[in-house]
Write an enzyme that holds these catalytic residues in place. Structure first.
Site, PDB file in Angstrom:
ATOM      1  N   ALA A 123     -52.745  63.338  16.515  1.00 16.40           N
ATOM      2  CA  ALA A 123     -53.106  62.181  15.699  1.00 16.40           C
ATOM      3  C   ALA A 123     -53.199  62.544  14.227  1.00 16.40           C
ATOM      4  O   ALA A 123     -52.653  61.849  13.360  1.00 16.40           O
ATOM      5  CB  ALA A 123     -54.432  61.587  16.181  1.00 16.40           C
TER       6      ALA A 123
ATOM      7  N   SER B 159     -50.224  70.792  15.802  1.00 14.84           N
ATOM      8  CA  SER B 159     -49.144  69.967  16.346  1.00 14.84           C
ATOM      9  C   SER B 159     -48.551  70.548  17.621  1.00 14.84           C
ATOM     10  O   SER B 159     -47.359  70.839  17.709  1.00 14.84           O
ATOM     11  CB  SER B 159     -48.041  69.783  15.293  1.00 14.84           C
ATOM     12  OG  SER B 159     -48.525  69.109  14.164  1.00 14.84           O
TER      13      SER B 159
ATOM     14  N   CYS C 249     -50.803  68.931  26.878  1.00 13.81           N
ATOM     15  CA  CYS C 249     -50.379  68.480  28.208  1.00 13.81           C
ATOM     16  C   CYS C 249     -49.446  69.484  28.875  1.00 13.81           C
ATOM     17  O   CYS C 249     -49.296  69.475  30.098  1.00 13.81           O
ATOM     18  CB  CYS C 249     -49.676  67.130  28.109  1.00 13.81           C
ATOM     19  SG  CYS C 249     -50.668  65.809  27.394  1.00 13.81           S
TER      20      CYS C 249
ATOM     21  N   VAL D  37     -64.715  71.749   9.764  1.00  9.37           N
ATOM     22  CA  VAL D  37     -65.472  70.748   9.022  1.00  9.37           C
ATOM     23  C   VAL D  37     -66.861  70.655   9.657  1.00  9.37           C
ATOM     24  O   VAL D  37     -66.985  70.426  10.861  1.00  9.37           O
ATOM     25  CB  VAL D  37     -64.770  69.384   9.041  1.00  9.37           C
ATOM     26  CG1 VAL D  37     -65.634  68.327   8.352  1.00  9.37           C
ATOM     27  CG2 VAL D  37     -63.408  69.476   8.343  1.00  9.37           C
TER      28      VAL D  37
ATOM     29  N   ASN E 116     -50.327  60.120  19.149  1.00 11.32           N
ATOM     30  CA  ASN E 116     -49.209  60.063  18.204  1.00 11.32           C
ATOM     31  C   ASN E 116     -49.023  58.660  17.630  1.00 11.32           C
ATOM     32  O   ASN E 116     -48.734  58.501  16.435  1.00 11.32           O
ATOM     33  CB  ASN E 116     -47.930  60.533  18.895  1.00 11.32           C
ATOM     34  CG  ASN E 116     -47.818  62.044  18.929  1.00 11.32           C
ATOM     35  OD1 ASN E 116     -47.477  62.677  17.939  1.00 11.32           O
ATOM     36  ND2 ASN E 116     -48.118  62.641  20.081  1.00 11.32           N
TER      37      ASN E 116
ATOM     38  N   TYR F  75     -29.845  47.980  39.775  1.00  8.20           N
ATOM     39  CA  TYR F  75     -29.717  48.302  41.199  1.00  8.20           C
ATOM     40  C   TYR F  75     -28.407  49.024  41.476  1.00  8.20           C
ATOM     41  O   TYR F  75     -27.342  48.642  40.989  1.00  8.20           O
ATOM     42  CB  TYR F  75     -29.754  47.035  42.064  1.00  8.20           C
ATOM     43  CG  TYR F  75     -29.189  47.281  43.445  1.00  8.20           C
ATOM     44  CD1 TYR F  75     -29.876  48.094  44.355  1.00  8.20           C
ATOM     45  CD2 TYR F  75     -27.943  46.765  43.821  1.00  8.20           C
ATOM     46  CE1 TYR F  75     -29.349  48.375  45.601  1.00  8.20           C
ATOM     47  CE2 TYR F  75     -27.400  47.032  45.066  1.00  8.20           C
ATOM     48  CZ  TYR F  75     -28.103  47.844  45.956  1.00  8.20           C
ATOM     49  OH  TYR F  75     -27.577  48.132  47.179  1.00  8.20           O
TER      50      TYR F  75
ATOM     51  N   TRP G 261     -34.214  45.475  46.887  1.00  9.36           N
ATOM     52  CA  TRP G 261     -35.501  45.093  46.296  1.00  9.36           C
ATOM     53  C   TRP G 261     -36.222  46.367  45.899  1.00  9.36           C
ATOM     54  O   TRP G 261     -36.588  47.164  46.763  1.00  9.36           O
ATOM     55  CB  TRP G 261     -36.347  44.290  47.300  1.00  9.36           C
ATOM     56  CG  TRP G 261     -35.937  42.853  47.393  1.00  9.36           C
ATOM     57  CD1 TRP G 261     -35.038  42.311  48.254  1.00  9.36           C
ATOM     58  CD2 TRP G 261     -36.409  41.783  46.584  1.00  9.36           C
ATOM     59  NE1 TRP G 261     -34.907  40.975  48.038  1.00  9.36           N
ATOM     60  CE2 TRP G 261     -35.745  40.614  47.017  1.00  9.36           C
ATOM     61  CE3 TRP G 261     -37.321  41.684  45.539  1.00  9.36           C
ATOM     62  CZ2 TRP G 261     -35.968  39.360  46.451  1.00  9.36           C
ATOM     63  CZ3 TRP G 261     -37.547  40.442  44.963  1.00  9.36           C
ATOM     64  CH2 TRP G 261     -36.875  39.297  45.412  1.00  9.36           C
TER      65      TRP G 261
ATOM     66  N   ARG H 118     -43.805  40.798  45.455  1.00  9.19           N
ATOM     67  CA  ARG H 118     -43.583  39.687  46.389  1.00  9.19           C
ATOM     68  C   ARG H 118     -44.765  39.542  47.340  1.00  9.19           C
ATOM     69  O   ARG H 118     -45.257  38.431  47.589  1.00  9.19           O
ATOM     70  CB  ARG H 118     -42.300  39.918  47.191  1.00  9.19           C
ATOM     71  CG  ARG H 118     -41.013  39.773  46.399  1.00  9.19           C
ATOM     72  CD  ARG H 118     -39.809  40.015  47.277  1.00  9.19           C
ATOM     73  NE  ARG H 118     -39.663  38.990  48.298  1.00  9.19           N
ATOM     74  CZ  ARG H 118     -38.706  39.003  49.240  1.00  9.19           C
ATOM     75  NH1 ARG H 118     -37.830  40.015  49.283  1.00  9.19           N
ATOM     76  NH2 ARG H 118     -38.614  38.038  50.121  1.00  9.19           N
TER      77      ARG H 118
END
Length: 466
Positions: A14, A43, A47, A84, A317, A438, A446, A454
């Site tokens: 961030a 940076s 993960c 800090v 990010n 598909y 489906w 559905r």
């Protein structure tokens, strides 16, 4: 006219995204950017640490998106190993301490715009032995290297390869897989009814079954009471109320909390999870020139309408991009999240988006749930694998509230269909008409997500006629 100064606390996703975006919009003559990072890396992708430990990633350099030197070349004054220690909102300044030069003392740096990107801290409960050598968290690259050093020492000494992972969330499950791949006998201990409390228990049971099938001893419904150490002071076992689990290494995967100590001490507004509260522009509420993003903030959940703490690099990010655009003279907003996450344990893919049953109940929603079994490809096509999809829909309106998917190859990223539907506030009925791609190698006629939609639409109709 002197350049405005943007001060950034935190040198990861961030903070440095904000600095980089602001620099793209404003030249060095207009905007002076100073960033402080207490660690030795900037940076990087936290993960990726489990995949580094497991051997998929060769080393820490592969997890670094941009080095401190590269940031400095772009006109960002990034100061590493600098902590800090205080924020003075009245004086518009921050106090810092050099962690390398013990005689350097503390100094103040003034700001026109302040960006707080202090991230999150791992949960480490105050238990006996929890800070002993051999007990590791995995929040930073330094943490990853320390864990690898312990593993190498154990392997070189032939002192045994027994690992205990405390916590069965995303990090715990991923670290269990990494340790299994390194040849360790792994035990996972968790207080919850099933692994992955980010799923409903019936879906978490599928993860539990898969972990046991991989040889991971998975003990749920149990609380850790301490860590037993040997004569050398190192961790030797993890203790519960009724058992002892031998360990040559212990990994903590108990989740994280927002690191907002500085913000709290400065009197900035925090939410129920302890994260900073911001507006849609990522400006801290009530403070015109203080911004915050990443794992230290709470974000709006677009499904429940409440704020929550979600620590993910994707959000961090995006927060940084929004902050940088606003500090740089533009305008951007971060509207919120739907709670999408995906993970894996060996070949089992685990995904969720939206609300769980307990979350929907907590905000007073009335809902129906359905669970379906389908396959990742056409049933007759080679490689088709089973997939289970669970879907929640609002009882009265049919609005999609959440989706969980557990299956093998091709399961995890299907959650993105539901994430888009949630963001668009679609009903499960509307979802059944989605024009998805598909072909037999990719999906049945489906798609599994639409099969669930559905069935959910039918459940909504039945509930309405009851």
């Amino acid at each position: 006219m002197a350049a405005r100064r943007m001060v950034v606390i935190g040198g990861d996703a961030a903070g440095m995204s904000a600095a980089s975006q602001a620099r793209r919009l404003k030249g060095r003559e207009e905007l002076d950017i100073v960033a402080f990072e207490r660690g030795g890396f900037a940076s990087y992708s936290a993960c990726g640490i489990p995949y580094w430990v497991g051997g998929d990633v060769e080393g820490p350099d592969d997890l670094i998106a941009r080095t401190p030197e590269q940031h400095r070349e772009r006109g960002i004054h990034l100061r590493m190993f600098t902590e800090v220690t205080a924020i003075d909102t009245e004086g518009q300044r921050v106090r810092t301490r050099d962690l390398v030069d013990s005689g350097g003392g503390e100094s103040w740096t003034e700001y026109d715009d302040l960006v707080i990107a202090t991230g999150a801290r791992p949960v480490r409960p105050p238990l006996p032995g929890i800070d002993a050598p051999g007990v590791h968290g995995v929040q930073t690259l330094e943490d990853g290297q320390a864990l690898l050093d312990t593993l190498k020492k154990n392997e070189d000494a032939g002192s045994g390869q027994r690992a205990v992972v405390v916590g069965a969330g995303y990090i715990g499950v991923e670290m269990a897989e990494a340790l299994v791949r390194r040849g360790y006998h792994v035990t996972v201990l968790d207080q919850a009814e099933q692994p992955m409390s980010t799923l409903d228990p019936d879906m978490g049971a599928l993860v539990h079954e898969a972990m046991c099938g991989l040889g991971i001893e998975t003990v749920t419904g149990t609380a850790v009471t301490g860590v037993r150490t040997g004569d050398d002071g190192r961790a030797r076992a993890v203790l519960t109320d009724d058992a002892e689990y031998p360990a040559d290494v212990v990994v903590l995967g108990l989740g994280v909390r927002p690191e907002t100590t500085l913000a709290r001490d400065a009197g900035l507004p925090l939410g129920d999870s302890g994260g900073l509260l911001t507006d849609l522009a990522m400006r801290v509420r009530g403070h015109e020139n203080i911004w915050a993003g990443g794992d230290c903030v709470e974000v709006l959940d677009l499904v429940s309408g409440r704020t929550r703490h979600i620590a993910l690099g994707t959000h961090a990010n995006k927060h940084g991009q929004v902050i940088g655009a606003n500090v740089g003279g533009g305008y951007a907003t971060f509207p919120g999240v739907v709670g999408t996450a995906v993970s894996k344990v060996c070949d089992l893919e685990i995904a969720r988006t939206g609300l769980l049953e307990k979350q929907a109940s907590a905000v007073g929603l009335r809902f129906v749930t359905v669970t379906t079994e389908s396959t990742s490809r056409a049933g007759y096509f080679p490689g088709a694998r089973a997939m289970r999809v669970k879907m929640l829909a609002e009882r009265e309106t049919g609005r999609l509230l959440g989706t969980q998917i557990v299956g093998r190859e091709g399961a995890g990223k299907r959650v993105d269909i539901a994430a888009v539907a949630l963001t668009a506030r679609m009903t499960v009925g509307q979802m059944t008409a989605l024009d998805l791609g598909y072909a037999p190698p990719f999906s049945p006629v489906w798609d599994p997500v639409l099969v669930a939609a559905r069935k959910a639409a039918a459940a909504v109709r039945e509930a309405g006629s009851a």
